[in-house]
Design a protein around this motif. Structure first.
Motif, short mmCIF file in Angstrom:
data_model
loop_
_atom_site.label_atom_id
_atom_site.label_comp_id
_atom_site.label_asym_id
_atom_site.label_seq_id
_atom_site.Cartn_x
_atom_site.Cartn_y
_atom_site.Cartn_z
N ARG A 1 1.44 -113.24 1.22
CA ARG A 1 0.88 -114.57 1.50
C ARG A 1 1.95 -115.62 1.20
NH1 ARG A 1 -3.71 -111.78 -0.28
NH2 ARG A 1 -5.43 -111.85 1.21
N SER A 2 2.66 -115.41 0.10
CA SER A 2 3.89 -116.17 -0.15
C SER A 2 4.99 -115.15 -0.41
CB SER A 2 3.75 -117.08 -1.38
OG SER A 2 2.85 -118.13 -1.13
N TRP B 1 -8.45 -123.92 -1.35
CA TRP B 1 -7.20 -124.20 -0.64
C TRP B 1 -7.36 -124.29 0.87
CZ3 TRP B 1 -6.11 -120.31 2.71
CH2 TRP B 1 -6.70 -119.07 2.44
N GLN C 1 -1.05 -112.46 6.66
CA GLN C 1 -0.25 -113.68 6.83
C GLN C 1 1.20 -113.40 7.18
OE1 GLN C 1 -2.55 -113.28 4.41
NE2 GLN C 1 -3.98 -114.87 5.01
N LEU D 1 2.24 -124.78 -5.43
CA LEU D 1 2.12 -124.58 -3.99
C LEU D 1 0.81 -125.19 -3.49
CD1 LEU D 1 3.60 -123.02 -1.67
CD2 LEU D 1 2.02 -121.15 -2.10
N VAL D 2 0.85 -125.86 -2.36
CA VAL D 2 -0.37 -126.45 -1.79
C VAL D 2 -1.21 -125.38 -1.11
CG1 VAL D 2 -1.26 -128.09 -0.10
CG2 VAL D 2 0.64 -128.74 -1.57
N THR D 3 -0.60 -124.61 -0.27
CA THR D 3 -1.31 -123.50 0.38
C THR D 3 -0.29 -122.55 0.96
OG1 THR D 3 -3.14 -122.93 1.87
CG2 THR D 3 -1.55 -124.54 2.69
N GLN D 4 -0.75 -121.36 1.34
CA GLN D 4 0.16 -120.36 1.86
C GLN D 4 0.76 -120.80 3.20
OE1 GLN D 4 -2.03 -116.74 2.80
NE2 GLN D 4 -3.92 -117.89 2.83
N GLY D 5 1.96 -120.33 3.45
CA GLY D 5 2.70 -120.72 4.63
C GLY D 5 1.95 -120.55 5.94
N TRP D 6 1.20 -119.47 6.08
CA TRP D 6 0.53 -119.20 7.35
C TRP D 6 -0.39 -120.37 7.73
CZ3 TRP D 6 -4.07 -118.76 9.89
CH2 TRP D 6 -4.03 -118.11 11.13
N CYS D 7 -1.07 -120.93 6.75
CA CYS D 7 -2.01 -122.01 7.04
C CYS D 7 -1.28 -123.27 7.49
CB CYS D 7 -2.87 -122.30 5.82
SG CYS D 7 -4.01 -120.94 5.47
N GLN E 1 1.67 -123.08 9.10
CA GLN E 1 2.21 -122.73 10.41
C GLN E 1 1.13 -122.82 11.50
OE1 GLN E 1 3.76 -118.73 9.57
NE2 GLN E 1 5.83 -119.52 9.82
N ASN E 2 -0.11 -122.73 11.09
CA ASN E 2 -1.22 -122.69 12.06
C ASN E 2 -2.28 -123.72 11.71
OD1 ASN E 2 -0.60 -119.99 13.68
ND2 ASN E 2 -0.17 -119.61 11.51
N SER F 1 -1.44 -114.71 -3.82
CA SER F 1 -0.47 -115.80 -3.64
C SER F 1 -0.84 -116.86 -2.61
CB SER F 1 0.89 -115.18 -3.29
OG SER F 1 1.32 -114.35 -4.35
N GLU F 2 -2.14 -117.12 -2.45
CA GLU F 2 -2.53 -118.23 -1.58
C GLU F 2 -1.96 -119.55 -2.09
OE1 GLU F 2 -4.68 -115.97 -2.62
OE2 GLU F 2 -5.91 -115.28 -0.94
N GLN F 3 -1.86 -119.69 -3.41
CA GLN F 3 -1.44 -120.97 -3.98
C GLN F 3 -0.31 -120.80 -4.99
OE1 GLN F 3 -4.71 -124.04 -4.43
NE2 GLN F 3 -5.94 -122.23 -4.73
N TRP G 1 10.55 -124.85 8.08
CA TRP G 1 10.04 -123.70 8.85
C TRP G 1 8.53 -123.59 8.79
CZ3 TRP G 1 7.14 -120.09 6.33
CH2 TRP G 1 7.25 -120.04 4.93
N ILE H 1 6.50 -121.22 -9.26
CA ILE H 1 5.57 -121.38 -10.39
C ILE H 1 5.03 -120.05 -10.88
CG2 ILE H 1 4.84 -123.72 -9.83
CD1 ILE H 1 2.36 -122.39 -8.49
N TYR I 1 7.66 -114.44 7.62
CA TYR I 1 7.62 -115.90 7.78
C TYR I 1 8.90 -116.40 8.45
CZ TYR I 1 3.36 -116.86 5.08
OH TYR I 1 2.06 -116.96 4.65
#
Lengths: 595, 595
Positions: free
Chosen positions: A217-218, A466, A248, B580-586, B588-589, A520-522, B102, A527, A266
């Motif tokens: 996820r990350s 999130w 993801q 982190l605010v949110t995972q990269g996939w979210c 990207q989409n 790892s959503e957040q 990215w 961190i 990614y």
């Protein structure tokens, strides 16, 4: 020797405020109240195990036949290499930790020992001994991790350290404990232990003591993973479970299928190369840690659709609610020769490499397969369990058989055994994540189990919702915007958790241990330290020495808080940005911050 | 010019995925879709404000008379120095951020602009202009922080940047926005903005945009505070409120009372020297940030008892519940000539120095004074409000008068005005922390107010119960062990918060702004970044450009999430370990991760 589960609190002014300093708490320890000083002239004596210790090999794989060739590359065996590396680390920590334990002493008291050339006791030798032939660390059986550590006087001015383990991993744990007994004076000029004489006889409660890191996820750079391995080893954890692919992203290089990562990662800089994976296994092995790679399937596979759309059902279905646990939806077509062939080819590439790197376990996932999504899988076409379950059974058992055939023991998430339920090979290890009831059901079915439920051991919980809340859902979720598993699990929720609730005594042997989970959503590498430590340390103590006294009562917070705060400071001293346990005043004044 | 509160989303493939990149969102901005490249040959032109800009002074204080002598030390005025420093930082960020966005582009798309020597538009000049005479930044009145920023073509191959502000702080904000418009190519060889032409006309919604850092429960080295100041300035916040003393420790050097810190600080290495404080003020001033020191009184003063036990009532009362908000209890004796004299001497030492450092506000605390503890204060001897309130009124008004007399505007926590209530000088600014209702009551009483309630803007909440739970309280608090203000306030709880709820239009001018609060029971410098950022960025946008569209609707999460994620990446690029605010996939989409 008298057995002490609790530290003998020494009476002198010097040590009265310093709590037992080895984390996790050793099984038995006796600490004195004399000071022994360490200078640079200490001599390390090493005795490796008896002849027969496994040598270091280099493995090469023939690209066409997948045949592995093994070549001895070092005169030193793996055990010797591990011991030598552990000694190097212990030396570095002894001399560089420079931990001044000011916060464990009352303000204004003269707690620091004063060096006196005329009377000081100095440590002369540190002896490190492995006594038995090294076992095969890659087998699916527990190895002996016990060790003894003593610091004793030779005469009125000299002392010695002796560390003895049956295996190199036991020796390594002893070398991990050793520097935790030492502090620096506040001018950083002298290093001492205030605990002379020391007798520690230690071994773990559980053989499986792990952390699960989601690197899909990350993405986490290899240096983050190595740093995590370091800190796991300081906490005597022995398993790093890497949840390496997800819906993801697919950050794992598979040489025979280069498009998988090229299109599924990614970015091109966020891929674990074949060399990276081998590097991670070797780095971990030197620190007594087994790596378990998980390729989650048949759910959580959407990222494969970036290169192989034909394998994935219901890719990025929108709206997604009801069709997967989180976006993007996407799971393997269950009854598809193309999918079967893909998994075979994937395993043919990956598993021999992991085997060559020393792996004994492989995690094939199995959580959150979604029957509703199966309706959109033309090889299933239904969400009816009488149709879904047999197809799931076929798929999962085929996957597990391939893993067994490659020389691994498979691990599966609990839903495969409990929710559907499937009939699994009894040798499959089941990982529970929902609740204590699951653990009980799993051992009742005769499977070995790894615990760590989301209500206690999910390190990602409590950091908020999130997903983007639509204006129409706003009032439902505002103002707190909590996530499904809020609140955040602080170290107490992790520590005071009865993972063995309801397990009959004759089934306890099936409980291998547990894992804390870092989804790892957040979270990403920036961190990771702050999210994981020292909360995972709390889990480490539960897994190493359990959370209860012999009386059956939980250890009191008054006895755990300062020890956890101390290992936190030790981690900080080594560059880990661990979270704070509590404010300094409460540590300086134990008992005065109770509720 | 047409006014845009929302970004004009450019239509080209290059920019369609990149959200507006200046955080907090400017009041008005128009972004184009052409690419302009930056190379090392860009020329900076600076025009300082008209003659009369305040020069830089050095202040010295006579130890006996406390008289301040002011000496001009630099040909450059403060405004010029601030602008020069801001230009240096902007240059560094432009060339070193190297942010490759990215995650704001769909996987597999060719979103990155390709440099073409023959057609590229290159930025030739960056002009920076202050147009008006610099106001006195230390006065208790808002200064003009507005600026305009344009990037426009000179001809088909050349472009220019123009930043104009009335004050040096406005100019500084423009220079803060500028590098946020630039990215690096993924080979890190070229720097570009995809937004040509750019027109930004910007100014803040509130004049008080702050963060309150508690440096007394945990000590933060000066380097942590400076780093925090840096990041505050990138987010266009302009207030750092330092809660500098507490019951747990007194880390502030007072030269005329050396025992205060010598005995009250955690250790001799955890003290802010006179020079440190001046250094912090100067560092902040160069970044457009005012520092407000708080010495909390009459409650929260127990640490004074380590040197002056005679001043403190009910020091470390045990059991403490009911006598203070947390241990150790201890508050000033309310009606004591010794306490009065102590405060006078403290202020005589501290306030002229702060004044010389450019301060205009001083926070004298006033939260959580405990009437029950007043029973054990022999100068009160009762918890009866008819006895306590007059004595509290005398003490607090005396303190405020001394602060006014030293040339400052005092700030007080809301309890002083609302809970007791006391009669305060109407010029006193009140800081609310309990709820929106408090804010309304404060403006109803005609006081200016700073908002930021604990249900939304306390950054310490939700990390668990940190007091040691006694075995007898265990069942009451297990298994979650949540703290009083759980859950953790994620960025949404901070952003979607109607701080102006119920405030009549004619009182809006009394709402100066707000502060997020970082209390330090469970935080220290190791994890400050992760706890504060990017959640304080959410507060920064609320304070700079509010959280609603002109329509009155909240900005959608779909519009805020990617922008916040982008400023997070910008902060990370500059070495800040933000969460982190949110995972990269979210990212990207966009739109596919909605609930």
């Amino acid at each position: 020797m008298v057995r002490f589960n609790l530290l003998i609190i020494a009476a002198s002014a010097i040590t009265s405020m310093v709590s037992a300093s080895v984390w996790p708490l050793p099984k038995e320890q006796s600490l004195g109240d004399q000071v022994a000083w360490l200078d640079g002239r200490v001599k390390f004596n090493v005795k490796y195990g008896p002849a027969g210790n496994s040598p270091t090999y280099k493995y090469t794989r023939d690209a066409l036949t997948s045949r592995i060739t093994r070549r001895k590359t070092s005169k030193k065996g793996q055990a010797e290499t591990r011991i030598d590396a552990a000694i190097d680390r212990a030396k570095s920590f002894l001399y560089n930790d420079n931990l001044v334990p000011w916060m464990f002493h009352k303000k204004g008291t003269d707690w620091q020992p004063h060096y006196d050339r005329k009377t000081a006791i100095t440590i002369k030798t540190i002896s490190v001994t492995q006594t038995e032939v090294e076992p095969d660390n890659s087998k699916d059986e527990p190895i002996d991790e016990s060790y003894t550590l003593t610091i004793s006087k030779i005469n009125d001015r000299e002392a010695k350290v002796e560390i003895v383990g049956k295996t190199s991993v036991g020796v390594l744990h002893g070398l991990t404990s050793l520097p935790q007994l030492f502090y620096a004076t506040d001018d950083k000029k002298k290093i001492y232990t205030p605990y002379l004489p020391v007798t520690i006889t230690d071994s773990p409660r559980f053989s499986h003591r792990g952390l699960n890191l989601d690197v899909a996820r990350s993405f986490y750079p290899v240096k983050n993973i190595k740093s995590l391995i370091d800190v796991l080893s300081w906490n005597k954890m022995n398993i790093l479970h890497i949840h390496i692919t997800e819906s993801q992203s697919w950050p794992l290089e598979i040489r025979s299928m280069p498009d998988l990562a090229a299109k599924g990662a990614y970015t091109k800089d966020q891929i674990y190369s074949v060399r990276d994976i081998d590097d991670i296994y070797s780095y971990a092995a030197l620190r007594g840690i087994k790596v378990i790679i998980e390729i989650d399937m048949p759910g959580h596979t959407a990222s494969i659709a970036y290169s192989r759309p034909e394998l994935i059902a219901n890719f990025n279905k929108q709206p997604w609610v009801g069709f997967c646990a989180q976006p993007p939806c996407g799971q393997f077509k269950l009854d598809s020769p193309v999918v079967d062939k893909f998994v075979e080819e994937l395993f043919a590439d990956l598993l021999p490499r992991l085997k060559a790197s020393g792996a004994g376990y492989f995690h094939a996932g199995g959580d959150e397969y979604n029957s509703n999504s199966a309706q959109f899988d033309e090889t299933v076409g239904s969400n009816d369990s009488t149709i879904v379950v047999p197809k799931l059974n076929r798929f999962v058992n085929k996957v597990h058989k391939e893993i067994f055939d490659a020389g691994f023991t498979p691990i599966a998430w609990e839903e495969m055994l409990l929710e559907y339920p499937l009939t699994l090979d009894p040798r499959v290890i089941i990982q529970a994540w929902i609740d204590n009831e699951s653990v009980k059901k799993i051992v009742d079915k005769g499977h070995r189990v790894i615990f760590g439920n989301y209500k206690n051991w999910y390190l990602d919980c409590g950091f908020g919702f999130w997903l983007d809340v639509k204006p129409e859902s706003f009032n439902q979720l505002a103002p707190a915007f909590t996530d499904y598993c809020s609140p955040m699990k602080n170290w107490k929720a992790i520590y005071y958790y009865d993972a063995l609730e309801g397990i009959p005594k004759d089934k306890l042997n099936l409980v291998l241990g547990g894992e804390v989970h870092m989804w790892s959503e957040q979270v990403d590498g920036q961190i990771l330290d702050a999210r994981v430590w020292p909360r995972a340390s709390a889990a480490a103590e539960v897994l190493w020495s359990w959370n209860r006294e012999e009386s059956g009562e939980y250890r009191t917070q008054l006895s755990v808080t300062p020890r956890l705060a101390l290992i936190r400071e030790r981690m900080v001293a080594r560059g880990v940005q661990a979270s704070l346990v509590t404010q300094g005043w409460c540590l300086q004044n134990p008992g005065d911050c109770q509720y």
